[in-house]
Design a protein around this motif. Structure first.
Motif, PDB file in Angstrom:
ATOM      1  N   ARG A   1       0.846  -1.299  -0.004  1.00 54.16           N
ATOM      2  CA  ARG A   1       0.070   0.157   0.134  1.00 54.16           C
ATOM      3  C   ARG A   1       1.008   1.137  -0.082  1.00 54.16           C
TER       4      ARG A   1
ATOM      5  N   ARG B   1      12.373  -6.606   6.978  1.00 56.45           N
ATOM      6  CA  ARG B   1      12.508  -5.957   8.582  1.00 56.45           C
ATOM      7  C   ARG B   1      12.245  -6.879   9.525  1.00 56.45           C
TER       8      ARG B   1
ATOM      9  N   ARG C   1       8.659  -6.239  12.775  1.00 60.84           N
ATOM     10  CA  ARG C   1       7.102  -6.199  12.380  1.00 60.84           C
ATOM     11  C   ARG C   1       7.076  -7.543  11.607  1.00 60.84           C
ATOM     12  N   VAL C   2       5.616  -7.910  11.372  1.00 59.32           N
ATOM     13  CA  VAL C   2       5.167  -8.928  10.664  1.00 59.32           C
ATOM     14  C   VAL C   2       5.637  -8.636   9.216  1.00 59.32           C
TER      15      VAL C   2
ATOM     16  N   ARG D   1       5.922 -10.320   4.944  1.00 59.48           N
ATOM     17  CA  ARG D   1       5.410 -11.346   4.048  1.00 59.48           C
ATOM     18  C   ARG D   1       6.214 -11.710   2.866  1.00 59.48           C
TER      19      ARG D   1
ATOM     20  N   SER E   1       3.571  -0.107   7.835  1.00 56.72           N
ATOM     21  CA  SER E   1       3.093  -1.378   8.485  1.00 56.72           C
ATOM     22  C   SER E   1       2.068  -0.649   9.396  1.00 56.72           C
ATOM     23  N   ARG E   2       1.006  -1.557   9.692  1.00 56.76           N
ATOM     24  CA  ARG E   2       0.242  -1.248  10.867  1.00 56.76           C
ATOM     25  C   ARG E   2       0.661  -0.844  12.282  1.00 56.76           C
ATOM     26  N   GLY E   3       2.004  -1.163  12.308  1.00 60.31           N
ATOM     27  CA  GLY E   3       2.840  -0.793  13.605  1.00 60.31           C
ATOM     28  C   GLY E   3       2.226  -1.493  14.606  1.00 60.31           C
ATOM     29  N   LEU E   4       2.221  -0.843  15.878  1.00 60.49           N
ATOM     30  CA  LEU E   4       2.264  -1.667  17.015  1.00 60.49           C
ATOM     31  C   LEU E   4       0.882  -1.560  17.706  1.00 60.49           C
TER      32      LEU E   4
ATOM     33  N   THR F   1       4.012  -5.987  18.528  1.00 58.16           N
ATOM     34  CA  THR F   1       3.898  -6.267  17.116  1.00 58.16           C
ATOM     35  C   THR F   1       2.888  -7.039  16.862  1.00 58.16           C
ATOM     36  N   TYR F   2       2.053  -7.225  15.871  1.00 59.17           N
ATOM     37  CA  TYR F   2       1.215  -8.024  15.463  1.00 59.17           C
ATOM     38  C   TYR F   2       1.960  -9.432  14.954  1.00 59.17           C
TER      39      TYR F   2
ATOM     40  N   GLU G   1      -2.657  -9.179  12.113  1.00 52.86           N
ATOM     41  CA  GLU G   1      -2.314  -7.900  11.827  1.00 52.86           C
ATOM     42  C   GLU G   1      -3.620  -7.278  10.996  1.00 52.86           C
TER      43      GLU G   1
END
Lengths: 301, 398, 301, 398
Positions: free
Chosen positions: C100, C195, C198-199, C201, D13-16, D60-61, D158
């Motif tokens: 995104r 990274r 974070r999650v 993919r 990222s959606r972050g924390l 984090t997720y 997430e």
């Protein structure tokens, strides 16, 4: 095989259709009762009815349909001993293996007998099916069932692990169908059982890709040609007829009308409040309070 | 241990290729040709070569032949070649530069001098500058393409219902009204077609449905087909099945939408009595007319007597009008199976049939089939998901 | 990226839509002509037209539509250097990888740049894409193209065999997309590039089952979890509206009418023949011959 | 070698997990729960246990937790276990006799005494008479089933658009009008949604389409959604995305089918001037009304000024009336994407749009998705082919 008479007789297997999701086999035994949440029925009352009749429950609340068994209905109704093959697969396999009146066929294993019944129907009295089951309890149940369904003369059932021991016929059959966890172990045996003077066919049914890949290798090594892999499915279609969709002009008109009414109500309430306020002021001097609050609840949007 | 019947039934297999049979031949490029084999005639397969039809007589189906000169030589079938997974990639080969090192004139010369196809391919490969850089997969693909172009072989295809249906479907699926092999087999199973059974068939699909039922009956049973033409319907698909004329005529009879109507009064009988003395021609003609008339009367009676085991429909006409017309002639619990290339036609039919109590549980399904390539290391589904096999409605007559 | 102006300017890339099956890219260069079987057009005439215009050919016979490029149209129109990814796959991969605005993404290999353009659009000016191509000629073409399309600032293109040499970034990207013949060789490298806070993919695209199975093993060994496999397709629907089907009563009526007319004709011909016969008999005695034959041809059915 | 921008963008990222976020939690049996985390509140997962919401903040997720007591412990994720292919088969195990050797009371006692789930399973297995006869595959299946029953773990998911869409689709696909993850992503691509773009969205699908566009914009761009209710539309799907209120309000505005009509005369402005002296309450109310009125006027102006980059529709209303109403506000070459659960709706729309010159090449497609199980040695497609993702129509505005 099953009765081809117009009407139901004592001893017949009939298929009782309660709902689309509740279909049951029934051996008609006068003297017995058939009970379900759709009512109670005497077996004796079914005797003499034409196949395909709708029967009212005793007492009259529910009803059932009594159908002539076909292998397809039997598959819906049968007592599952294993994961079974369904219509899409059975039909396709039958067609690809060219199973028809008079065909000689091997199947392993027998499982719940879904493919067995279908093939017994298709090959007719002039064909023959050799069916193998390695699981003793399943074998015994299938043996009794085939006898009861009158197909024991065209189906030879054997209790055997064909991967280890092979088949009981040689140079005989037109087609082999393997529904085994490790079909590759039976490929060489199958080759022996197939007749040598004609094109013959083998079909191995496996749910997993790894099994298919291993089977392809085994078939290729055994000298089979034109190896293909198919997957077939039946997609039920929910084809409820679509009602005509409303154009947004109607929605727009409805919204405008709702807003008009709301605005009218608001104006009316404002006028009413002002009237009351003036009246109160005239009567007892100036003041604001509960009435103001009521108005507020009525108008805030 | 009983081994079942030991005399080989007559019809377990299509048997051997006979004089007068129509056979399907697969060419090296994958094309399939339908050819009628007549004694002493020459079969011309264009670039692949030509041979004497009689050379195939009494052969079993499924053999592969090499044509050298005008002679046929049976060659062993090819198994799938394992492809070695080398370290080579196409990394260093420039796109569009993978050119053919032998000119077409050179190839023509080689071919005319009788060099076999396999040899030409080998030379092509040797001269191919980049060939050793390509992956084994690319090489295999290249080899296959070349072979299809130069090989002089063909394979006979057994005219099983499956193979015949596949041939016609590939040729023109609209003439089969999208009835694919899987569609057909599901219809035959849903209608529980069995040797000895009696079926009504409405087939505007070039005869594939009639062929399917006849094939499953193998001479034992009865089919009345209803068509939309005055004379006997043309079912071109039947040709490939090489059915015996006599067997066919006892099992299959046809009516049309007029003669299948109980209100219809046959005119044939009316003009049977003329006062005039007749010539021989006239007598033959009159007796033919009489036989046709008698036959019509008896087929009509058979239909109207009913108790048929199933109704199978693939028609261009309104399916409800067909089902309502013919379902009175079905036995209780008989299956009704209707196919259409169009979901909406069956959606409408289903909602109409739901209103009529003597149809149990009309259900609509889509048939779905997928074929996979199964070359070692390269197994994948073929991508032609758009090729529809149509839709089915199934119901039970109460 | 591409122009977002209302009208076409000199130097713009436009997509020329001739037919559904003939869609071409065109860099507008006043002075040049665009010629096709749908007529001839001056580039200069396109300048100043709004995007989405229908343009008549000079001379007036044919016409074209000039469209604003999108990655989806570009995929239809692009010069194929390799087998390319299409909409269904690209859209699904983008969604699954959660690409995104602002995402940092790796793709290998670049191929024909179909995924590259789509991703450059989706990540916007705040995201970044590292793209790797091992084939030198393809790399060079892609480099020029990306520069011309104004995405060189958000796409870093590298000529490299990532299976052997790995990627150029570490602990950086949110998502990795591998479209390689042997993705399993790049899995460990990809893990380094993702990274750690974070999650993240990874998606590996392979046409063959064997490749998928091997990749699943490699991913599992490398410690990736929630491994799933998807297949996605677009099925074009031929939804020509069905005309109302004729009921068989109409066919029946037509057949009856045809038979009535045929029978009338037959009777008429018989009467005619008898009349002629009688006449002839009166005129010249008895005889049968040519006229009889004609009648026969007319009546036989 | 340039490495691109090195400052990490805020929204990659959606972050924390933050206080007030709505999170999705996957339980051992595969169920997914949506839970709003508020400081110092207790999250109760029923049989799995309960914990303090704050314990997840700033994590984090994607982590998996074991609940022991009320405490959370992060546990390593499970990789797929290779299953040994032994010679054992189910040949000697009788169907229905594979019974549980520990009674449920015994299990309860073990659980209460704090014995971990893995230990209970092990004991179950040891006591299982037939266990060693079963195939490794059956064992694995049995173990999984037991684990799902006794494990006290959960995993945070997430809230990517994909995951949120999947959650809602599983929960109730009819509320999403059959918009599956693949349907949604195709719509976003067909409409070429990009940061900074401007889109008109008609979403009667619980907000999944609005959510999709907003997610792709990440705060940069503009969405005007048109709804069928008087007040602001409820888009329940947006909850899971945890969008910041401020960001949301600058990007998303809504009109309804009345206010989106150019003929419509807003009534709000009409009653703004009263001669009476106002109370404080009245003044606040009046200024709120004025702000709402001004905002409505400006959103209407923005819509009617047009030049939007795309129109995305998933509506219960006649799609032609929608497309015809809104396409005047699209820029030339903008995409129009309409989704419907029903093919016939789009078939009709396509044939109508083909008659109108300003729509280029309306095409209808079905979205098709298949998921495969990828356990080693047991890869196979999942069989749920009946779950439709609906149909799409795509056209270009000329």
């Amino acid at each position: 095989m099953w009765s081809t008479a117009r009407t139901i007789a004592a001893g017949d297997l009939v298929i009782v259709w309660l709902t689309r999701d509740l279909v049951q086999p029934l051996y008609v035994a006068p003297g017995k009762d058939f009970n379900s949440k759709y009512g109670s029925y005497r077996h004796a009352d079914l005797v003499g009815l034409p196949y395909g009749s709708k029967v009212r429950a005793r007492g009259g609340r529910g009803f059932i349909h009594v159908l002539r068994p076909t292998p397809e209905l039997w598959t819906l109704a049968l007592p599952h001993r294993t994961q079974i093959l369904y219509l899409a697969d059975i039909a396709f396999i039958t067609s690809w293996l060219d199973i028809r009146s008079g065909s000689r066929v091997i199947e392993a294993g027998t499982g719940s007998g879904s493919f067995t019944h279908s093939t017994a129907r298709t090959i007719g009295p002039t064909g023959h099916l050799w069916s193998y089951e390695f699981h003793e309890a399943r074998f015994a149940k299938a043996r009794d069932e085939f006898a009861r369904h009158g197909i024991a003369d065209r189906v030879t059932l054997t209790h055997r692990n064909v991967c280890k021991e092979g088949f009981t016929v040689e140079d005989t059959v037109d087609a082999v169908f393997l529904d085994l966890p490790a079909p590759w172990d039976a490929v060489e045996h199958a080759k022996k059982a197939l007749r040598k003077d004609r094109v013959t066919r083998i079909c191995c049914f496996s749910p997993c890709m790894e099994q298919v890949l291993r089977t392809v290798s085994a078939l290729n090594e055994a000298g089979f040609t034109d190896i293909t892999m198919y997957e077939t499915l039946i997609r039920p279609q929910d084809v409820s007829v679509v009602p005509k969709l409303k154009p947004i002009s109607e929605v727009s008109a409805r919204l405008k009308e709702a807003e008009r009414r709301r605005e009218e109500k608001r104006q009316r309430q404002i006028r009413e409040a002002q009237r009351r306020k003036r009246k109160r002021a005239e009567e007892e001097g100036e003041g604001e309070g509960a009435i103001q609050k009521e108005e507020s609840e009525g108008v805030e949007v | 241990m009983q081994e079942g019947t030991s005399t080989l039934p007559l019809n377990t297999s299509r048997g051997l290729i006979q004089d007068g049979d129509t056979v399907l031949l697969r060419l090296p490029n994958g094309d399939v040709r339908s050819i009628k084999l007549e004694k002493d005639s020459t079969v011309n397969l264009g670039r692949v070569g030509s041979f004497n039809a009689s050379d195939l007589f009494n052969h079993t189906y499924g053999l592969t032949y090499d044509i050298s000169g005008k002679k046929l030589e049976v060659i062993p079938p090819r198994s799938i070649q394992e492809v070695e997974d080398t370290e080579a990639t196409n990394e260093l080969i420039n796109d569009g530069e993978f050119v053919q090192p032998l000119t077409s004139e050179e190839i023509e010369t080689l071919k005319k001098s009788g060099v076999p196809a396999s040899e030409i391919i080998k030379r092509q490969i040797e001269q191919h500058a980049n060939y050793s850089l390509k992956t084994e997969y690319s090489k295999e693909k290249y080899k296959k393409r070349k072979e299809a172009k130069y090989s002089k072989t063909f394979t006979t295809i057994e005219p099983t219902l499956f193979n015949v249906c596949e041939y016609w479907f590939k040729k023109d699926q609209s003439r089969l009204r999208d009835i694919r092999c899987d569609t057909l087999s599901q219809m035959l199973h849903l209608a529980s077609v069995r040797p000895g059974g009696r079926y009504i068939v409405v087939d505007d699909a070039s005869g594939i449905l009639v062929a399917g039922v006849l094939d499953r009956l193998s001479g034992d049973g009865r089919v009345i087909s209803i068509c939309d033409v005055e004379s006997s319907p043309a079912y071109p698909v039947l040709t490939q099945l090489n059915l015996k004329k006599e067997a066919l005529s006892t099992v299959l009879s046809s009516l049309n939408w007029a003669t299948a109507d109980e209100e219809y009064i046959p005119m044939l009988a009316a003009s049977g009595t003329s006062r005039e003395v007749k010539s021989e021609r006239q007598k033959v003609r009159a007796s033919k007319r009489k036989a046709a008339g008698d036959s019509l009367v008896s087929v009509r009676e058979e239909l109207f007597d009913g108790e048929f085991d199933g109704l199978l429909v693939a028609s261009e006409y309104d399916p409800l009008s067909i089902v309502e017309k013919l379902s009175p002639y079905l036995a209780g619990s008989a299956s009704i199976v209707v196919q259409s290339p169009n979901i909406q036609v069956l959606a409408d039919l289903q909602s109409q049939m739901r209103q009529i109590p003597h149809y149990l549980a009309p259900a609509v399904t889509e048939v779905w089939l997928r074929r996979y390539q199964v070359l070692p290391g390269r197994t994948h589904p073929f991508m032609n998901m758009s090729g529809s096999g149509g839709f089915l409605l199934h119901a039970i007559k109460m």
